[in-house]
Design a protein around this motif. Structure first.
Motif, PDB file in Angstrom:
ATOM      1  N   ARG A  41       0.836  -1.198   0.000  1.00 31.84           N
ATOM      2  CA  ARG A  41       0.000   0.000   0.000  1.00 31.84           C
ATOM      3  C   ARG A  41       0.871   1.248   0.000  1.00 31.84           C
ATOM      4  NH1 ARG A  41      -4.938   0.360   3.982  1.00 31.84           N
ATOM      5  NH2 ARG A  41      -6.336  -1.057   2.907  1.00 31.84           N
ATOM      6  N   GLU A  42       0.522   2.203  -0.822  1.00 32.63           N
ATOM      7  CA  GLU A  42       1.288   3.453  -0.824  1.00 32.63           C
ATOM      8  C   GLU A  42       0.323   4.602  -0.566  1.00 32.63           C
ATOM      9  OE1 GLU A  42       4.637   3.764  -2.905  1.00 32.63           O
ATOM     10  OE2 GLU A  42       4.851   5.857  -2.310  1.00 32.63           O
ATOM     11  N   GLN A  43       0.615   5.367   0.467  1.00 31.12           N
ATOM     12  CA  GLN A  43      -0.246   6.520   0.790  1.00 31.12           C
ATOM     13  C   GLN A  43      -0.003   7.626  -0.245  1.00 31.12           C
ATOM     14  OE1 GLN A  43      -2.788   8.443   2.064  1.00 31.12           O
ATOM     15  NE2 GLN A  43      -2.289   7.937   4.180  1.00 31.12           N
ATOM     16  N   LEU A  44      -1.058   8.103  -0.872  1.00 29.23           N
ATOM     17  CA  LEU A  44      -0.890   9.136  -1.898  1.00 29.23           C
ATOM     18  C   LEU A  44      -0.937  10.542  -1.310  1.00 29.23           C
ATOM     19  CD1 LEU A  44      -2.959   7.867  -4.952  1.00 29.23           C
ATOM     20  CD2 LEU A  44      -0.573   7.497  -4.398  1.00 29.23           C
ATOM     21  N   ILE A  45      -1.621  10.681  -0.188  1.00 32.42           N
ATOM     22  CA  ILE A  45      -1.743  12.030   0.384  1.00 32.42           C
ATOM     23  C   ILE A  45      -0.371  12.525   0.814  1.00 32.42           C
ATOM     24  CG2 ILE A  45      -2.685  13.351   2.319  1.00 32.42           C
ATOM     25  CD1 ILE A  45      -5.172  11.636   2.105  1.00 32.42           C
ATOM     26  N   GLY A  46      -0.052  13.724   0.380  1.00 32.24           N
ATOM     27  CA  GLY A  46       1.236  14.308   0.731  1.00 32.24           C
ATOM     28  C   GLY A  46       2.284  14.120  -0.347  1.00 32.24           C
ATOM     29  N   LEU A  47       2.009  13.273  -1.339  1.00 34.23           N
ATOM     30  CA  LEU A  47       2.974  13.099  -2.427  1.00 34.23           C
ATOM     31  C   LEU A  47       2.832  14.224  -3.443  1.00 34.23           C
ATOM     32  CD1 LEU A  47       3.000   9.287  -3.308  1.00 34.23           C
ATOM     33  CD2 LEU A  47       4.549  10.577  -1.840  1.00 34.23           C
ATOM     34  N   GLU A  48       3.951  14.536  -4.109  1.00 32.56           N
ATOM     35  CA  GLU A  48       3.925  15.517  -5.199  1.00 32.56           C
ATOM     36  C   GLU A  48       3.102  14.972  -6.356  1.00 32.56           C
ATOM     37  OE1 GLU A  48       6.201  18.408  -6.109  1.00 32.56           O
ATOM     38  OE2 GLU A  48       5.922  18.686  -3.963  1.00 32.56           O
ATOM     39  N   PRO A  49       2.407  15.859  -7.089  1.00 28.73           N
ATOM     40  CA  PRO A  49       1.633  15.377  -8.249  1.00 28.73           C
ATOM     41  C   PRO A  49       2.474  14.544  -9.219  1.00 28.73           C
ATOM     42  CG  PRO A  49       1.159  17.690  -7.839  1.00 28.73           C
ATOM     43  CD  PRO A  49       2.216  17.287  -6.859  1.00 28.73           C
ATOM     44  N   LEU A  50       3.730  14.950  -9.409  1.00 27.18           N
ATOM     45  CA  LEU A  50       4.569  14.201 -10.357  1.00 27.18           C
ATOM     46  C   LEU A  50       4.854  12.788  -9.862  1.00 27.18           C
ATOM     47  CD1 LEU A  50       7.201  16.699 -11.785  1.00 27.18           C
ATOM     48  CD2 LEU A  50       5.447  15.430 -13.019  1.00 27.18           C
ATOM     49  N   LYS A  51       5.046  12.650  -8.567  1.00 20.13           N
ATOM     50  CA  LYS A  51       5.296  11.333  -7.975  1.00 20.13           C
ATOM     51  C   LYS A  51       4.079  10.432  -8.174  1.00 20.13           C
ATOM     52  CE  LYS A  51       8.955   9.956  -6.199  1.00 20.13           C
ATOM     53  NZ  LYS A  51       9.836  11.076  -6.399  1.00 20.13           N
ATOM     54  N   ILE A  52       2.893  11.026  -7.955  1.00 20.22           N
ATOM     55  CA  ILE A  52       1.665  10.252  -8.102  1.00 20.22           C
ATOM     56  C   ILE A  52       1.505   9.802  -9.547  1.00 20.22           C
ATOM     57  CG2 ILE A  52      -0.849  10.384  -7.938  1.00 20.22           C
ATOM     58  CD1 ILE A  52      -0.491  12.241  -5.556  1.00 20.22           C
ATOM     59  N   LYS A  53       1.850  10.700 -10.449  1.00 20.35           N
ATOM     60  CA  LYS A  53       1.782  10.345 -11.865  1.00 20.35           C
ATOM     61  C   LYS A  53       2.721   9.193 -12.174  1.00 20.35           C
ATOM     62  CE  LYS A  53       4.106  11.535 -15.282  1.00 20.35           C
ATOM     63  NZ  LYS A  53       5.029  12.342 -16.100  1.00 20.35           N
ATOM     64  N   GLU A  54       3.913   9.229 -11.576  1.00 16.55           N
ATOM     65  CA  GLU A  54       4.885   8.170 -11.840  1.00 16.55           C
ATOM     66  C   GLU A  54       4.421   6.813 -11.326  1.00 16.55           C
ATOM     67  OE1 GLU A  54       8.572   9.662 -10.255  1.00 16.55           O
ATOM     68  OE2 GLU A  54       8.605  11.200 -11.832  1.00 16.55           O
ATOM     69  N   LEU A  55       3.570   6.833 -10.303  1.00 15.41           N
ATOM     70  CA  LEU A  55       3.014   5.568  -9.814  1.00 15.41           C
ATOM     71  C   LEU A  55       2.019   4.990 -10.810  1.00 15.41           C
ATOM     72  CD1 LEU A  55       2.321   6.296  -6.051  1.00 15.41           C
ATOM     73  CD2 LEU A  55       3.933   4.642  -6.997  1.00 15.41           C
ATOM     74  N   GLY A  56       1.602   5.806 -11.779  1.00 12.39           N
ATOM     75  CA  GLY A  56       0.658   5.314 -12.770  1.00 12.39           C
ATOM     76  C   GLY A  56      -0.765   5.774 -12.520  1.00 12.39           C
ATOM     77  N   VAL A  57      -0.916   6.870 -11.811  1.00 13.77           N
ATOM     78  CA  VAL A  57      -2.254   7.416 -11.596  1.00 13.77           C
ATOM     79  C   VAL A  57      -2.434   8.588 -12.561  1.00 13.77           C
ATOM     80  CG1 VAL A  57      -3.822   8.484  -9.947  1.00 13.77           C
ATOM     81  CG2 VAL A  57      -2.198   6.759  -9.180  1.00 13.77           C
ATOM     82  N   ALA A  58      -3.327   8.446 -13.531  1.00 14.46           N
ATOM     83  CA  ALA A  58      -3.504   9.485 -14.542  1.00 14.46           C
ATOM     84  C   ALA A  58      -4.843  10.169 -14.354  1.00 14.46           C
ATOM     85  CB  ALA A  58      -3.424   8.881 -15.937  1.00 14.46           C
ATOM     86  N   LEU A  59      -4.840  11.471 -14.535  1.00 13.34           N
ATOM     87  CA  LEU A  59      -6.097  12.217 -14.445  1.00 13.34           C
ATOM     88  C   LEU A  59      -6.303  13.001 -15.729  1.00 13.34           C
ATOM     89  CD1 LEU A  59      -8.519  13.600 -13.080  1.00 13.34           C
ATOM     90  CD2 LEU A  59      -6.936  15.212 -12.053  1.00 13.34           C
ATOM     91  N   SER A  60      -7.424  12.801 -16.375  1.00 14.54           N
ATOM     92  CA  SER A  60      -7.759  13.676 -17.491  1.00 14.54           C
ATOM     93  C   SER A  60      -9.076  14.339 -17.152  1.00 14.54           C
ATOM     94  CB  SER A  60      -7.857  12.898 -18.800  1.00 14.54           C
ATOM     95  OG  SER A  60      -9.145  12.391 -18.983  1.00 14.54           O
ATOM     96  N   PHE A  61      -8.983  15.592 -16.875  1.00 13.84           N
ATOM     97  CA  PHE A  61     -10.181  16.336 -16.495  1.00 13.84           C
ATOM     98  C   PHE A  61     -10.497  17.283 -17.631  1.00 13.84           C
ATOM     99  CE2 PHE A  61     -12.752  19.514 -14.580  1.00 13.84           C
ATOM    100  CZ  PHE A  61     -13.411  18.884 -13.544  1.00 13.84           C
ATOM    101  N   VAL A  62     -11.651  17.156 -18.229  1.00  8.75           N
ATOM    102  CA  VAL A  62     -12.008  18.053 -19.318  1.00  8.75           C
ATOM    103  C   VAL A  62     -12.822  19.190 -18.713  1.00  8.75           C
ATOM    104  CG1 VAL A  62     -13.193  18.304 -21.493  1.00  8.75           C
ATOM    105  CG2 VAL A  62     -12.007  16.174 -20.965  1.00  8.75           C
ATOM    106  N   PRO A  63     -12.217  20.357 -18.587  1.00  4.70           N
ATOM    107  CA  PRO A  63     -12.925  21.450 -17.929  1.00  4.70           C
ATOM    108  C   PRO A  63     -14.002  22.023 -18.843  1.00  4.70           C
ATOM    109  CG  PRO A  63     -10.819  22.218 -18.722  1.00  4.70           C
ATOM    110  CD  PRO A  63     -10.886  20.772 -19.054  1.00  4.70           C
ATOM    111  N   GLU A  64     -14.800  22.903 -18.266  1.00  7.10           N
ATOM    112  CA  GLU A  64     -15.895  23.454 -19.055  1.00  7.10           C
ATOM    113  C   GLU A  64     -15.399  24.224 -20.262  1.00  7.10           C
ATOM    114  OE1 GLU A  64     -17.483  25.140 -15.658  1.00  7.10           O
ATOM    115  OE2 GLU A  64     -18.833  23.467 -15.293  1.00  7.10           O
TER     116      GLU A  64
END
Ligand code: ADP
Ligand code: MG
Lengths: 506, 352
Positions: free
Chosen positions: A320-343
């Motif tokens: 288990r890896e806690q994501l809270i407190g990690l840099e966005p880039l680190k989270i991305k490197e773990l393989g968590v991708a976010l695509s948010f299409v704004p208005e």
């Protein structure tokens, strides 16, 4: 037959080497709502922009009420009583609704009289506008209402709406449609661009179809169906069923425990949210706008400060890896991708002035130890995305600001998916996309299931949500009001949970 | 009726043609203005202008040297401006760099070997410029302070510091710092192939290539573009925006400090409050005109230095007021900048 309010004859418009409209002829009558259909980039916006004076056609004529009209500027269009509601609003943020409505009209600023007239218009067609509210305080739907009142105030009786529902919730859409029907019954001519077939069927009297800049034909809405219209748009037979493969060996991938998020103003955006997203499953997230979907996804991506709670990413070996407190880039490197299409589509995730390749690179440029960027793989990726999603663009070295709205979005979603993530979060992935591209995106998301990706899918269309997802998490006012299995639930249950009717108690 | 539309495609050839035409037209207008004001033959004036910078070898090298310095300062402001960090403090960053170099020359004199002194001066000047821009950079990154005013104010601090140091070092009250280490030439950048300025010029040439590569091909350069274009996207993508702002401001200042070092160690071997001579602001123009392309900046800085020198020369040769040269420079720049409009927009005439 009556004289058409607008008649377009052999309109052609090119941008450099792109033929946006190719010899289009089309009529719109008073007392009707015409739906203009076409895939992204088929030239709908361009065609309407010529009627409203933003562009001028290279050749062809426009007739208004049977007389040839020369429309060189938005002001000319306004003199012909033509009003257009654009995809991107053109309002001054720091002004009130009333001030925006009178802005640019040469008259003394009689605000009291203006307000009275605004109220009259609202009463007549059933709008709700507070003339004294500042634009920056408004929701997207309220801003849109101001835009519509603005053109009505100026006396428009030909109304063009460019994808007005792309940014609205279903409830707001219903309200807009009621207003539009009132206007039609009042004898106005209305053109609406939308990609949602059920809206076309619910609202319009006739449909006109464009494909690759060419006019394909018109149909009476009552005599056609979604399948036929889609086939006309695309040019060949397409299937309108979303597949839902069974998840293979689902295992917990992302565990959210008691997540609470408070925004800058001290308002609780998420309240004790807990759920688990499994690999190989699509977890839908439903809720009315502002219920906390955005904060949820941004917390997971590390973009949102969190008040309390845990977010665990579970690796293949069970660690288990806690994501809270990690840099966005680190989270991305773990393989968590976010695509948010704004208005506004751009603004988050893409850089308008950069070309497709450089935009692809936004996600990958940190790869490798070298201090220099590698443009080879993003170029390859850009080409793949263009081919696979049929992005209409001269080449991959075109700045994305030159692409039409839907194509911009394909680039964004295509990039996120191609990243081979292990958690894929997408919000409004098909916002404003034409039906064919939407299905391509559903296919792409389904393919992620085979790759054992845990998908979090935020969407507005309940029908799609229930067809595509395995489970749906329903949020209401920042709290979880239910988690349902899509294979044995229906739209009404979910709809009720969205407004907490019958949901779990707080 | 006149109708203006954005050009959807501006081919390079056309852009170059429009620019060339604009320069030609500006020369014609200048000639007219000169003729009306002075009754002199404009052709003579233009010939004098060329002579002003090209007639002798010495003048030619001075032209190159001045261009190199202006180019160096333009390279300094470029990364900052590309990131939309409006660094108007190049003037001060150059000054502080020069002041630090001068300080070492003043106190060390010839007690160190020249090469060591030069090296220390270089490092110290670069560090001084870096700090001078780093302070507003830090405040911008940390508190969102407006960098335009902050960097501008730092100029005045630098100017006063220089004045103070000179007042202390030159007790006779003349407020003019003489050439330092005139006898020993310790801490002077040496001549190369008999050319006093050649090393200066080579350093700036190398820097131009490096800056081009940095902005276009490095990861940091890419981050600068993203932050400049859309801070929101940069943040969304996970770029540490604060870090990029601070780093870029520091790079900008460091190169400014280098320019100060070149001015002190490689050119005048002294320091004065007017040493930067407004180049810190002219550099902004050079950078914009070249659309932040370092190689383009070679041309634009050369053009501007050429104009400045040439008009100085005609003022002297024809005993005209110095202001006349500002008028001609102004006209020419006006046309060059104005031509951008015709490159980006098309004007149609249409029946109404
Ligand atoms: N201002 C413009 N400059 C260059 N190309 C444009 C411009 N506006 C639209 N296009 C191109 O014209 C085509 C039609 O675009 P558009 O009318 O926006 O499509 P739709 O509204 O049907 O999605 C697209 O290929 C788009 O890239
Ligand atoms: Mg469009």
């Amino acid at each position: 037959m009556a004289v058409p309010a607008i008649e377009l004859r052999n309109i052609t418009k090119t941008f450099g080497s792109v033929v946006a409209n190719d010899n289009v002829s089309l009529s719109v009558y008073r007392g009707e709502i015409l739906a203009l259909l076409g895939e992204n980039g088929s030239g709908k916006t361009t065609l309407m922009n010529m009627i409203s004076g933003i562009y001028h056609q290279d050749s062809g004529e426009i007739f208004i009420d049977g007389k040839e009209a020369v429309i060189n500027s938005p002001k000319d269009a306004f003199d012909y009583k033509i009003g257009m509601i654009h995809q991107h609003f053109k309002l001054v943020d720091v002004f009130t609704a009333a001030e925006n409505i009178v802005l640019g009209i040469r008259k003394t600023l009689d605000l009291a009289g203006t307000k009275k007239k605004i109220q009259e218009i609202c009463r007549k067609y059933g709008f709700e506008v507070n003339p004294d509210q500042k634009i920056y305080d408004m929701t997207v739907s309220q801003k849109q209402t101001v835009e519509i009142v603005k053109v009505l105030y100026r006396g428009a009786d030909i109304l063009i709406l460019d994808e007005p529902t792309a940014v609205l919730t279903p409830q707001e859409t219903d309200r807009l449609f009621a207003v539009l029907r009132n206007m039609r019954n009042d004898g106005k001519a209305i053109v609406i661009i939308t990609h949602k077939m059920h809206e076309v069927e619910a609202l319009s009297d006739r449909v006109a179809v464009l494909r690759k800049g060419q006019f394909i034909g018109t149909l009476k809405t009552s005599e056609t169906d979604a399948q036929e219209m889609t086939n006309m748009m695309v040019g060949h037979q397409v299937s309108l069923n979303i597949e839902r493969p069974e998840p293979l060996d689902p295992k917990p991938r992302l565990v959210v425990e008691n997540l609470t998020v408070v925004d800058q103003d001290g308002i609780k955006k998420l309240d004790n949210v807990s759920f688990t997203a499994n690999s190989g499953e699509i977890l839908g997230i439903a809720g009315i706008s502002g219920c906390g979907q955005k904060e949820l996804l941004e917390s997971i991506a590390g973009l949102q400060p969190v008040e309390s709670g845990n977010i665990y990413f579970i690796k293949n070996d069970g660690e288990r890896e806690q994501l809270i407190g990690l840099e966005p880039l680190k989270i991305k490197e773990l393989g968590v991708a976010l695509s948010f299409v704004p208005e506004d589509r751009l603004g988050m995730g893409l850089v308008a002035n950069m070309d497709l390749v450089d935009n692809m690179m936004l996600r990958s440029y940190t790869n490798g130890k070298s201090m220099f960027t590698d443009r080879k793989s993003p170029t390859k990726l850009a080409k793949q995305v263009v081919d696979f999603l049929e992005v209409i663009t001269p080449n991959v070295f075109t700045p994305v600001r030159k692409l039409s709205g839907g194509n911009v979005q394909k680039v964004l979603v295509g990039r996120e998916i191609s990243n081979a993530p292990s958690v894929l979060m997408t919000a409004y992935a098909t916002r404003g996309l034409d039906i064919n591209s939407s299905y391509t995106i559903y296919d792409m998301i389904n393919m992620q299931k085979d790759r054992q990706v845990a998908v979090l899918y935020v969407g507005e269309d309940l029908d799609v949500l229930l067809e595509l997802c395995d489970k749906v998490l329903v949020l209401c006012g920042g709290k979880v009001s239910g988690m349902v299995d899509c294979r044995n639930t229906d739209k009404h249950t979910v709809g009720a949970l969205m407004t907490r009717l019958g949901g779990v108690k707080a | 009726m006149i109708y203006i539309s954005r050009r959807t495609d501006a081919p390079l050839k056309k852009a170059v043609a429009i620019k060339a035409f604009a320069i030609l037209l500006s020369l014609v207008v200048c000639a007219l203005v000169l003729f009306v004001m002075t009754r002199l033959n404009p052709l003579d004036i233009y010939i004098a202008m060329f002579k002003g910078s090209l007639s002798t070898q010495r003048k030619f090298w001075a032209l190159l040297q001045n261009t190199a310095i202006l180019l160096c300062i333009s390279l300094a402001v470029t990364p900052a401006f590309k990131m939309k960090f409006w660094n108007l403090g190049a003037e001060g960053q150059v000054l502080i760099g020069a002041l630090v170099s001068a300080t070492f020359m003043f106190y060390i004199q010839d007690s160190w070997p020249s090469w060591l002194l030069i090296l220390v001066m270089l490092v110290a000047s670069v560090a001084a410029g870096l700090i001078w821009a780093g302070i507003p950079g830090y405040f911008k990154a940390r508190f969102g302070t407006n960098e335009t005013l902050f960097t501008l104010m730092m100029n005045y601090v630098a100017i006063q510091l220089v004045k103070f140091c000179i007042a202390v070092w030159v007790p006779n009250g003349s407020s003019v710092m003489g050439v330092l280490n005139r006898q020993t030439q310790c801490g002077w950048i040496p001549s190369l192939f008999g050319q006093k300025y050649l090393i200066n010029i080579l350093i700036v040439a190398l820097l131009t290539v490096l800056m081009y590569i940095y902005l276009k091909y490095s990861k940091q350069g890419y981050e600068i573009s993203v932050v400049g274009e859309s801070e929101k996207t940069a943040r969304y993508i996970g770029i540490n925006v604060k870090k990029v702002i601070l780093r870029t401001a520091c790079i900008s200042g460091a190169i400014g400090g280098l320019a100060g070092f070149l001015l002190c160690a490689g050119t005048g071997h002294t320091v004065s409050a007017t040493l930067a001579g407004g180049n810190g602001f002219t550099a902004v123009l050079v950078s914009w005109l070249a659309k932040f392309n370092p190689f383009g900046m070679i041309l634009t800085s050369l053009l501007i230095v050429f104009l400045q020198k040439g008009s100085g020369e005609i003022a002297q040769a024809f005993r005209l007021s110095d202001n006349i040269s500002d008028v001609t420079t102004g006209i020419i720049l006006f046309f060059i900048i104005g031509s951008e409009f015709f490159i980006n927009y098309k004007i149609h005439l249409r029946r109404k």
